[in-house]
Motif scaffolding. Sequence first.
Motif, PDB file in Angstrom:
ATOM      1  N   PHE A  90       5.480  11.895   4.906  1.00 33.34           N
ATOM      2  CA  PHE A  90       4.555  10.865   5.350  1.00 33.34           C
ATOM      3  C   PHE A  90       3.574  10.638   4.209  1.00 33.34           C
ATOM      4  O   PHE A  90       2.826  11.536   3.818  1.00 33.34           O
ATOM      5  N   LYS A  91       3.604   9.427   3.643  1.00 33.65           N
ATOM      6  CA  LYS A  91       2.817   9.184   2.429  1.00 33.65           C
ATOM      7  C   LYS A  91       1.535   8.405   2.710  1.00 33.65           C
ATOM      8  O   LYS A  91       1.572   7.343   3.335  1.00 33.65           O
ATOM      9  N   ILE A  92       0.434   8.943   2.183  1.00 34.32           N
ATOM     10  CA  ILE A  92      -0.862   8.266   2.273  1.00 34.32           C
ATOM     11  C   ILE A  92      -1.249   7.826   0.860  1.00 34.32           C
ATOM     12  O   ILE A  92      -1.420   8.656  -0.029  1.00 34.32           O
ATOM     13  N   GLY A  93      -1.340   6.534   0.652  1.00 38.24           N
ATOM     14  CA  GLY A  93      -1.772   5.997  -0.651  1.00 38.24           C
ATOM     15  C   GLY A  93      -3.277   5.836  -0.642  1.00 38.24           C
ATOM     16  O   GLY A  93      -3.815   4.950   0.018  1.00 38.24           O
ATOM     17  N   LEU A  94      -3.954   6.735  -1.347  1.00 36.79           N
ATOM     18  CA  LEU A  94      -5.422   6.759  -1.329  1.00 36.79           C
ATOM     19  C   LEU A  94      -5.958   6.121  -2.614  1.00 36.79           C
ATOM     20  O   LEU A  94      -5.908   6.728  -3.682  1.00 36.79           O
ATOM     21  N   ILE A  95      -6.447   4.890  -2.497  1.00 38.81           N
ATOM     22  CA  ILE A  95      -6.936   4.176  -3.688  1.00 38.81           C
ATOM     23  C   ILE A  95      -8.462   4.252  -3.718  1.00 38.81           C
ATOM     24  O   ILE A  95      -9.139   3.826  -2.783  1.00 38.81           O
ATOM     25  N   LEU A  96      -8.974   4.802  -4.840  1.00 37.75           N
ATOM     26  CA  LEU A  96     -10.413   5.068  -4.950  1.00 37.75           C
ATOM     27  C   LEU A  96     -10.900   4.779  -6.364  1.00 37.75           C
ATOM     28  O   LEU A  96     -10.131   4.860  -7.316  1.00 37.75           O
ATOM     29  N   GLN A 124       0.039  -2.824  -4.105  1.00 38.31           N
ATOM     30  CA  GLN A 124       1.381  -3.423  -4.177  1.00 38.31           C
ATOM     31  C   GLN A 124       2.421  -2.377  -4.595  1.00 38.31           C
ATOM     32  O   GLN A 124       3.461  -2.221  -3.959  1.00 38.31           O
ATOM     33  N   GLU A 125       2.090  -1.632  -5.651  1.00 38.12           N
ATOM     34  CA  GLU A 125       3.002  -0.584  -6.138  1.00 38.12           C
ATOM     35  C   GLU A 125       3.239   0.490  -5.082  1.00 38.12           C
ATOM     36  O   GLU A 125       4.358   0.973  -4.905  1.00 38.12           O
ATOM     37  N   LEU A 126       2.176   0.863  -4.398  1.00 32.51           N
ATOM     38  CA  LEU A 126       2.298   1.912  -3.382  1.00 32.51           C
ATOM     39  C   LEU A 126       3.141   1.441  -2.194  1.00 32.51           C
ATOM     40  O   LEU A 126       3.909   2.217  -1.618  1.00 32.51           O
ATOM     41  N   ILE A 127       3.000   0.180  -1.833  1.00 36.33           N
ATOM     42  CA  ILE A 127       3.763  -0.351  -0.687  1.00 36.33           C
ATOM     43  C   ILE A 127       5.243  -0.508  -1.062  1.00 36.33           C
ATOM     44  O   ILE A 127       6.132  -0.031  -0.358  1.00 36.33           O
ATOM     45  N   VAL A 128       5.500  -1.160  -2.194  1.00 33.77           N
ATOM     46  CA  VAL A 128       6.881  -1.483  -2.569  1.00 33.77           C
ATOM     47  C   VAL A 128       7.601  -0.288  -3.193  1.00 33.77           C
ATOM     48  O   VAL A 128       8.721   0.035  -2.807  1.00 33.77           O
ATOM     49  N   GLY A 129       6.947   0.380  -4.149  1.00 28.89           N
ATOM     50  CA  GLY A 129       7.579   1.477  -4.884  1.00 28.89           C
ATOM     51  C   GLY A 129       7.599   2.777  -4.093  1.00 28.89           C
ATOM     52  O   GLY A 129       8.656   3.384  -3.897  1.00 28.89           O
ATOM     53  N   GLU A 130       6.437   3.187  -3.616  1.00 27.10           N
ATOM     54  CA  GLU A 130       6.326   4.494  -2.934  1.00 27.10           C
ATOM     55  C   GLU A 130       6.630   4.412  -1.449  1.00 27.10           C
ATOM     56  O   GLU A 130       6.805   5.428  -0.785  1.00 27.10           O
ATOM     57  N   LYS A 131       6.630   3.187  -0.927  1.00 27.90           N
ATOM     58  CA  LYS A 131       6.839   2.988   0.520  1.00 27.90           C
ATOM     59  C   LYS A 131       5.866   3.837   1.352  1.00 27.90           C
ATOM     60  O   LYS A 131       6.268   4.566   2.275  1.00 27.90           O
ATOM     61  N   VAL A 132       4.585   3.736   0.990  1.00 30.64           N
ATOM     62  CA  VAL A 132       3.581   4.537   1.713  1.00 30.64           C
ATOM     63  C   VAL A 132       3.516   4.129   3.177  1.00 30.64           C
ATOM     64  O   VAL A 132       3.769   2.975   3.530  1.00 30.64           O
ATOM     65  N   ASN A 133       3.180   5.085   4.031  1.00 29.78           N
ATOM     66  CA  ASN A 133       3.031   4.821   5.469  1.00 29.78           C
ATOM     67  C   ASN A 133       1.651   4.263   5.794  1.00 29.78           C
ATOM     68  O   ASN A 133       1.480   3.538   6.772  1.00 29.78           O
ATOM     69  N   VAL A 134       0.674   4.663   4.989  1.00 31.51           N
ATOM     70  CA  VAL A 134      -0.714   4.246   5.210  1.00 31.51           C
ATOM     71  C   VAL A 134      -1.376   4.012   3.857  1.00 31.51           C
ATOM     72  O   VAL A 134      -1.109   4.742   2.905  1.00 31.51           O
ATOM     73  N   LEU A 135      -2.245   3.004   3.806  1.00 28.93           N
ATOM     74  CA  LEU A 135      -3.132   2.839   2.657  1.00 28.93           C
ATOM     75  C   LEU A 135      -4.527   3.271   3.092  1.00 28.93           C
ATOM     76  O   LEU A 135      -4.901   3.067   4.261  1.00 28.93           O
ATOM     77  N   GLY A 168       5.696   4.016  12.614  1.00 25.83           N
ATOM     78  CA  GLY A 168       5.101   3.495  11.394  1.00 25.83           C
ATOM     79  C   GLY A 168       4.386   2.209  11.751  1.00 25.83           C
ATOM     80  O   GLY A 168       4.376   1.816  12.920  1.00 25.83           O
ATOM     81  N   GLY A 169       3.829   1.557  10.770  1.00 22.39           N
ATOM     82  CA  GLY A 169       3.265   0.221  10.926  1.00 22.39           C
ATOM     83  C   GLY A 169       2.398   0.046  12.155  1.00 22.39           C
ATOM     84  O   GLY A 169       1.401   0.740  12.336  1.00 22.39           O
ATOM     85  N   GLU A 170       2.847  -0.871  13.004  1.00 21.97           N
ATOM     86  CA  GLU A 170       2.039  -1.262  14.155  1.00 21.97           C
ATOM     87  C   GLU A 170       1.840  -0.116  15.173  1.00 21.97           C
ATOM     88  O   GLU A 170       0.772   0.014  15.762  1.00 21.97           O
ATOM     89  N   THR A 171       2.881   0.696  15.356  1.00 19.07           N
ATOM     90  CA  THR A 171       2.780   1.809  16.312  1.00 19.07           C
ATOM     91  C   THR A 171       1.721   2.806  15.850  1.00 19.07           C
ATOM     92  O   THR A 171       0.898   3.271  16.638  1.00 19.07           O
ATOM     93  N   LEU A 172       1.753   3.092  14.558  1.00 23.50           N
ATOM     94  CA  LEU A 172       0.775   4.016  13.986  1.00 23.50           C
ATOM     95  C   LEU A 172      -0.630   3.433  14.096  1.00 23.50           C
ATOM     96  O   LEU A 172      -1.585   4.115  14.479  1.00 23.50           O
ATOM     97  N   LEU A 173      -0.742   2.144  13.780  1.00 19.39           N
ATOM     98  CA  LEU A 173      -2.029   1.440  13.881  1.00 19.39           C
ATOM     99  C   LEU A 173      -2.584   1.548  15.302  1.00 19.39           C
ATOM    100  O   LEU A 173      -3.758   1.863  15.500  1.00 19.39           O
TER     101      LEU A 173
END
Length: 394
Positions: free
Chosen positions: A32-38, A90-101, A330-335
Motif C-alpha cells: 500500500f503506497k503513500i506518496g508524501l509530497i512535502l 503525476q509521477e507518483l500516480i502513473v509510475g508508482e501507482k500510489v494508493n494515496v497522495l 482503493g480510490g473512492e472506497t478508501l476515501l
Amino acid sequence: MQAPTTRRHALTLAAATLAGLAAPAMAQDNVFKIGLILPMTGQQATTGRQIEAAARLYMAQNGDTVAGKKVQLIVKDDTSLPDQTRRLAQELIVGEKVNVLAGMGITPSAMAVAPLATQSKTPLVVMAAATSSITEASPFVVRTSFTLPQASVALADWAPANGVKTVVSLVSDYGPGIDAEKFFNARMVNNGAKVIESLRVPMRNPDFAPFLQKVRDLKPDALFVFVPSGAGAAVMKQFAERGMDKAGIRLIATGDVTDDDQLNDMGDVALGVVTSHHYSAAHPSDMNKKFVDAFQKANKGLRPNFMAVGGYDGMRVIYEALKSTKGAGGGETLLNAMKGQIFESPRGKIYIDAQTRDIVQDVYLRKVERKDGQLWNVEFDAVKEVKDPGKTKK
Ligand code: DHB
C-alpha cells in the motif's frame, strides 16, 4: 514416450511464466503506497521536516503492516514550488501507482494537485495547507491540518473583550493570508472594533520592515499577523527591533507565528503574545505528552509543531481507512472510509466532517509563557468543535 516429457516441460514453462508474471503483480497487491509530497528544502523546509518525522513516528508506533498490506511511504521534495508538486504527483500516480497522495506544504501545492486527485480518483490527504477552499477543489481531498478562518475567528472574539479596540492586520499575500485577513477583520468589526488598515506582504522572501514602520505610525492597539510556518521568528525579531512593543502596540496572531518549531529561540519579545490555534506542544493531555516525548526522542529533541500533528493525524486517517476497508478498497472506497472518522489527536478530539471532508476541532487561545526555562504556547481558553467558518459563509 516423448509426449509426456514435452508436455511436462511445456507445463513447467507455462507455470514459470505465469509465476513470473504474477510475482510483481502480487507484490504490488500486497503493498500500500503513500506518496508524501512535502517541501523538504527551501523556505518551507521546516514544514517538510516536521511532517515527515511525524509520519515516520506514526509508522514506528503502529507498524508497517495494515490489513495484510505492507505500507510504503514514498517521500518527495517539491521545494514548495507548485509546478514541482504537480509533476511529482503525476509521477507518483502513473509510475508508482500510489494508493494515496498526502502532504501538501502550502496552498498552491494542494491546488495544483487537486485536479489530478479527481481525475485519477486518488484520495489526497492535505496535512499542512490551510486555505478554506482547498477541500472544494476536489471531492478526493481530506484535510487533517486546519483552516485560517477556523483559527482566526476565536482571536477576533477574544481581542475586543480584552482591550483591543483598534487593529491593523498584516498577512502573507496568498490564500491563507487572505482568508485570515477577511475572517479576522470582519469578526472584529462585528464585535465593535475598528480595523485601521489591512496590509499584505509578499509570500516569498518578505521584508517586514517597511510594513512594521507603517504600523508604528498608525498606532493601533494591536497588530494582527498571519505568516506561514517558518516566517514567525523574522516577524518577532523585527517587531522587537522597531520597538513596537515599547510603543504600546500589542502583537496578536494565529499560532503560525509563535510556531513551536521556532518559538523557543524567539526570546523575551515573544513573552505574553496571545495567539489562537488548534495545536500547542504544551497541550496538557496525556496523549499529547506521550506524543511530544516520543517525537523529541526520535528527532534529537526537536519539538513537534502544528504541522507535525497534521501529519501524524493524517497517517491515522489513512491507516484506519485501510483497516476498515480490510485492505481491499482503493480510490473512492478508501476515501469514503476516511470521511466521518472521529478520534483523539494530540491536539484534542477531532473529526473529519463527512460532508465537507474538512477537519472539525477545538481552537485554543494561548499566551506565550516561560516554563522550566523554555517558551511555550500555554492554552488558557478553548472554543469547542469549530467547523471551518469559510464553508458556511459562502
Ligand atoms: C499554509 C502554510 C503554512 O505554513 C501555514 O502555517 C498555514 C497555511 C498554506 O500555504 O496554506
